[in-house]
Design an enzyme around this catalytic site. Sequence first.
Site, PDB file in Angstrom:
ATOM      1  CB  SER A  16      -0.936  -0.007   1.215  1.00 34.45           C
ATOM      2  OG  SER A  16      -0.201  -0.152   2.410  1.00 34.45           O
ATOM      3  CB  THR A  39      -2.312  -4.287   8.137  1.00 39.08           C
ATOM      4  OG1 THR A  39      -1.444  -3.172   8.128  1.00 39.08           O
ATOM      5  CG2 THR A  39      -1.566  -5.580   8.173  1.00 39.08           C
ATOM      6  N   GLY A  56      -1.082   1.156 -16.948  1.00 33.60           N
ATOM      7  CA  GLY A  56      -1.457   0.080 -17.871  1.00 33.60           C
ATOM      8  C   GLY A  56      -1.298  -1.313 -17.289  1.00 33.60           C
ATOM      9  CB  SER A 144      17.301  -3.717   6.910  1.00 33.51           C
ATOM     10  OG  SER A 144      17.813  -2.467   7.352  1.00 33.51           O
ATOM     11  CG  ASN A 151      21.593   1.906  13.923  1.00 32.13           C
ATOM     12  OD1 ASN A 151      22.609   2.508  14.285  1.00 32.13           O
ATOM     13  ND2 ASN A 151      20.525   2.524  13.471  1.00 32.13           N
ATOM     14  CE1 TYR A 157      13.235  -3.187  10.243  1.00 31.44           C
ATOM     15  CE2 TYR A 157      15.452  -2.284  10.139  1.00 31.44           C
ATOM     16  CZ  TYR A 157      14.245  -2.577   9.523  1.00 31.44           C
ATOM     17  OH  TYR A 157      14.059  -2.272   8.197  1.00 31.44           O
ATOM     18  CB  ALA A 159      17.615  -9.868  15.914  1.00 34.56           C
ATOM     19  CE  LYS A 161      13.559  -5.822   7.787  1.00 26.35           C
ATOM     20  NZ  LYS A 161      12.539  -6.222   6.806  1.00 26.35           N
ATOM     21  CB  ILE A 190      14.509   3.602   1.126  1.00 28.94           C
ATOM     22  CG1 ILE A 190      15.589   2.544   0.805  1.00 28.94           C
ATOM     23  CG2 ILE A 190      13.626   3.881  -0.085  1.00 28.94           C
ATOM     24  CD1 ILE A 190      16.581   2.919  -0.266  1.00 28.94           C
TER      25      ILE A 190
HETATM   26  P1  NDP Z   1       6.430   1.414   5.369  1.00 27.54           P
HETATM   27  O1  NDP Z   1       6.320   1.505   6.852  1.00 27.54           O
HETATM   28  O2  NDP Z   1       6.411   2.669   4.558  1.00 27.54           O
HETATM   29  O3  NDP Z   1       5.283   0.425   4.811  1.00 27.54           O
HETATM   30  C1  NDP Z   1       5.095  -0.813   5.424  1.00 27.54           C
HETATM   31  C2  NDP Z   1       4.081  -1.631   4.620  1.00 27.54           C
HETATM   32  O4  NDP Z   1       3.947  -2.895   5.282  1.00 27.54           O
HETATM   33  C3  NDP Z   1       2.699  -1.017   4.552  1.00 27.54           C
HETATM   34  O5  NDP Z   1       2.133  -1.306   3.286  1.00 27.54           O
HETATM   35  C4  NDP Z   1       1.931  -1.751   5.665  1.00 27.54           C
HETATM   36  O6  NDP Z   1       0.521  -1.836   5.420  1.00 27.54           O
HETATM   37  C5  NDP Z   1       2.577  -3.124   5.576  1.00 27.54           C
HETATM   38  N1  NDP Z   1       2.511  -3.902   6.809  1.00 27.54           N
HETATM   39  C6  NDP Z   1       3.016  -3.580   8.025  1.00 27.54           C
HETATM   40  N2  NDP Z   1       2.760  -4.559   8.916  1.00 27.54           N
HETATM   41  C7  NDP Z   1       2.094  -5.521   8.235  1.00 27.54           C
HETATM   42  C8  NDP Z   1       1.549  -6.788   8.593  1.00 27.54           C
HETATM   43  N3  NDP Z   1       1.629  -7.265   9.851  1.00 27.54           N
HETATM   44  N4  NDP Z   1       0.917  -7.527   7.634  1.00 27.54           N
HETATM   45  C9  NDP Z   1       0.816  -7.061   6.361  1.00 27.54           C
HETATM   46  N5  NDP Z   1       1.306  -5.873   5.961  1.00 27.54           N
HETATM   47  C10 NDP Z   1       1.927  -5.105   6.891  1.00 27.54           C
HETATM   48  O7  NDP Z   1       7.757   0.568   5.106  1.00 27.54           O
HETATM   49  P2  NDP Z   1       8.904   0.754   3.999  1.00 27.54           P
HETATM   50  O8  NDP Z   1       8.304   0.844   2.657  1.00 27.54           O
HETATM   51  O9  NDP Z   1       9.835   1.798   4.450  1.00 27.54           O
HETATM   52  O10 NDP Z   1       9.686  -0.641   4.174  1.00 27.54           O
HETATM   53  C11 NDP Z   1       9.383  -1.795   3.405  1.00 27.54           C
HETATM   54  C12 NDP Z   1      10.367  -2.892   3.768  1.00 27.54           C
HETATM   55  O11 NDP Z   1      11.697  -2.456   3.511  1.00 27.54           O
HETATM   56  C13 NDP Z   1      10.313  -3.296   5.240  1.00 27.54           C
HETATM   57  O12 NDP Z   1      10.504  -4.692   5.352  1.00 27.54           O
HETATM   58  C14 NDP Z   1      11.499  -2.555   5.837  1.00 27.54           C
HETATM   59  O13 NDP Z   1      11.992  -3.186   6.987  1.00 27.54           O
HETATM   60  C15 NDP Z   1      12.493  -2.594   4.686  1.00 27.54           C
HETATM   61  N6  NDP Z   1      13.481  -1.529   4.758  1.00 27.54           N
HETATM   62  C16 NDP Z   1      13.129  -0.213   4.679  1.00 27.54           C
HETATM   63  C17 NDP Z   1      14.098   0.772   4.739  1.00 27.54           C
HETATM   64  C18 NDP Z   1      13.798   2.212   4.624  1.00 27.54           C
HETATM   65  O14 NDP Z   1      14.735   3.013   4.693  1.00 27.54           O
HETATM   66  N7  NDP Z   1      12.563   2.640   4.438  1.00 27.54           N
HETATM   67  C19 NDP Z   1      15.515   0.428   4.928  1.00 27.54           C
HETATM   68  C20 NDP Z   1      15.773  -0.982   4.979  1.00 27.54           C
HETATM   69  C21 NDP Z   1      14.783  -1.904   4.913  1.00 27.54           C
HETATM   70  P3  NDP Z   1      -0.512  -0.674   5.981  1.00 27.54           P
HETATM   71  O15 NDP Z   1      -0.170   0.581   5.241  1.00 27.54           O
HETATM   72  O16 NDP Z   1      -1.861  -1.153   5.644  1.00 27.54           O
HETATM   73  O17 NDP Z   1      -0.262  -0.571   7.439  1.00 27.54           O
END
Ligand code: NDP
Length: 249
Positions: A16, A39, A56, A144, A151, A157, A159, A161, A190
């Site tokens: 999402s 969620t 598309g 990650s 960190n 977190y 652990a 990853k 990111i």
């Molecule tokens: P966001 O917090 O922006 O988005 C998280 C997404 O995961 C949302 O779509 C959320 O849905 C969904 N979600 C959370 N918990 C659940 C659950 N229990 N079941 C199903 N869906 C769930 O995260 P990011 O886009 O930043 O991160 C995406 C991935 O990348 C993660 O695994 C993160 O650990 C990893 N990552 C991110 C980094 C960063 O800098 N952003 C760096 C390194 C790794 P909803 O919106 O409905 O709650």
Amino acid sequence: MDLALQDKVALVTGGSRGIGRAIALALAQEGADVTFSYTSNEEAAQATIGAIEAAGGRASARRFDVKDPEACRAEVDALVKAKGSLHILVNNAGVALDGLLMRYKDVDLHRSFETNVFGPFYLARAASRAMMKAKWGRIIMLGSVIGEMGNVGQSAYAATKAALDGLTRSLARELASRSITANVVAPGYIDTDMTKALPDEARARLVEMIPAGSVGSPEDIAHTVAFLASERARYITGQVIEVNGGLHM
Ligand code: NDP
């Protein structure tokens, strides 16, 4: 011209928002039929579908919690029944529940592992059946840089990853003979909701540590995932691909 993921069925968790949304869009742009989970944020899920359709592509959203093993199994079974197969699983949903070790709450530790490790395990277990049958598959985990470096304030977190790295290497060994690859894409910092929570000062200090001189975009990660999902990456398995502007090398 055929697209790289034409005729492929993909499931992306947490599509999402943030990185998951960019991944869902990138896979759909390469021709995949994408289903993504979320969620709570219905509005954001609809916006992702809108963005994919405007480009598309084909997409649908399913509301389920990756912490729930029954829901994971039922969702994969339903998807395979409706679409005929499941070729690409991207375990992207994740939570970062930060806190120093001494004060860290059990409830947060459990939620971290249930979301970031158990969920990917449940879904890989369910999806691997369809992939074995198809004799083709891609399992891609979002790790990650923190799992590689550790960190302060992120022991749980990190652990979770690092656990994904071990899980993925084992899946790679178990499934390689069926042309199923399993890899981790480990992002650095990111620009998403997860990192927007950082105060400006912390963010500026962080950018100073990144050789590339900036945080990454969700698309930087999505392009890597789309490549790993394609036939061109058929000989890459059991790897942790770091996409972090040089923050860790
Ligand atoms: P966001 O917090 O922006 O988005 C998280 C997404 O995961 C949302 O779509 C959320 O849905 C969904 N979600 C959370 N918990 C659940 C659950 N229990 N079941 C199903 N869906 C769930 O995260 P990011 O886009 O930043 O991160 C995406 C991935 O990348 C993660 O695994 C993160 O650990 C990893 N990552 C991110 C980094 C960063 O800098 N952003 C760096 C390194 C790794 P909803 O919106 O409905 O709650």
